[in-house]
Write a protein that holds these residues in place. Structure first.
Motif, PDB file in Angstrom:
ATOM      1  N   ILE A 175      -3.935  10.972  -2.479  1.00 31.36           N
ATOM      2  CA  ILE A 175      -3.642   9.768  -3.576  1.00 31.36           C
ATOM      3  C   ILE A 175      -4.892   9.283  -3.779  1.00 31.36           C
ATOM      4  N   ALA A 176      -5.747   8.908  -3.032  1.00 31.10           N
ATOM      5  CA  ALA A 176      -6.804   8.212  -3.371  1.00 31.10           C
ATOM      6  C   ALA A 176      -7.824   9.002  -4.246  1.00 31.10           C
ATOM      7  N   ALA A 177      -7.818  10.529  -3.843  1.00 37.03           N
ATOM      8  CA  ALA A 177      -8.782  11.335  -4.395  1.00 37.03           C
ATOM      9  C   ALA A 177      -8.414  11.466  -6.047  1.00 37.03           C
ATOM     10  N   ARG A 178      -7.147  11.244  -6.107  1.00 38.23           N
ATOM     11  CA  ARG A 178      -6.495  11.719  -7.493  1.00 38.23           C
ATOM     12  C   ARG A 178      -6.718  10.208  -8.371  1.00 38.23           C
ATOM     13  N   GLU A 184       0.757  -1.188   0.139  1.00 36.28           N
ATOM     14  CA  GLU A 184      -0.094  -0.201   0.009  1.00 36.28           C
ATOM     15  C   GLU A 184       0.823   1.134   0.095  1.00 36.28           C
ATOM     16  N   ALA A 185       0.281   2.392  -0.577  1.00 34.79           N
ATOM     17  CA  ALA A 185       0.978   3.575  -0.618  1.00 34.79           C
ATOM     18  C   ALA A 185       0.685   4.452   0.578  1.00 34.79           C
ATOM     19  N   PRO A 186       1.557   5.058   1.506  1.00 34.19           N
ATOM     20  CA  PRO A 186       1.134   5.804   2.528  1.00 34.19           C
ATOM     21  C   PRO A 186       0.249   6.972   1.978  1.00 34.19           C
ATOM     22  N   ASP A 187      -0.956   6.940   2.545  1.00 34.81           N
ATOM     23  CA  ASP A 187      -1.777   8.298   1.941  1.00 34.81           C
ATOM     24  C   ASP A 187      -2.949   8.559   3.372  1.00 34.81           C
TER      25      ASP A 187
END
Length: 192
Positions: free
Chosen positions: A93-96, A85-88
């Protein structure tokens, strides 16, 4: 003493053993993850999992070792999951992340094809040679038997006309950002 009372007495002993193991579990958790807050979460998850799986614990074996095993397994499972997982933390990041529906791309392509057919033949030919085929202005001019400046003018007028017909804000909307699926329709070539 009935079996119910014996089980209840055993539960009190196990509960006391679980509570007594907390300082050692916390120290082990801190050594694994290096973060006191995450260590507290690991200990809590370990105790919840141990309590819910108490029936699988064999009486007379080492309860602390069993708890350490549970804690270690939880830690490494979380580690493997977090590694993918990417740290967000704020969700930026998820919004983009956007996946455009494929049917819109198909409709855009049909609109583009229709607009391309409305261009005069010389502009359409210039646009296809330079923008779609990737030829330089000089190469396209040689093919069409005209000057490179004429070819540049035709491409520019074609892009402007397409932008007008497709109701785009500017010709910069045509090019690298104009894709149908993974296929670029009018890639910018850097020749203009």
């Amino acid at each position: 003493m009935s079996t119910f009372e014996a089980a209840k007495a055993q539960g009190k002993g196990t509960k006391a053993d679980l509570v007594a193991a907390i300082p050692n579990l916390r120290a082990f958790a801190v050594s694994l993850c290096g973060n006191a807050d995450r260590a507290d979460d690991l200990v809590q998850e370990t105790l919840v999992k141990a309590w819910s799986s108490l029936a699988s614990f064999t009486e007379g074996t080492n309860l602390t070792a069993w708890l350490f095993t549970i804690l270690r397994n939880i830690h490494y499972s979380d580690y493997r999951k977090r590694r993918r997982e990417a740290p967000d933390p704020d969700g930026a990041i998820a919004a983009r992340l956007v996946s455009l529906p494929a049917q819109n791309a198909h409709m855009d392509f049909l609109d583009f094809r229709s607009a391309l057919q409305k261009l005069p033949l010389d502009q359409r030919e210039a646009l296809i040679l330079v923008a779609a085929s990737g030829l330089s202005y000089e190469e396209a001019a040689a093919i069409c038997n005209c000057a490179p400046g004429t070819m540049k003018s035709r491409v520019n007028r074609a892009r402007n006309r397409l932008a007008e017909v497709l109701a785009l804000r500017s010709t910069s909307d045509i090019g690298d950002s104009y894709y149908i699926g993974d296929q670029s329709i009018l890639p910018r070539t850097g020749n203009d």
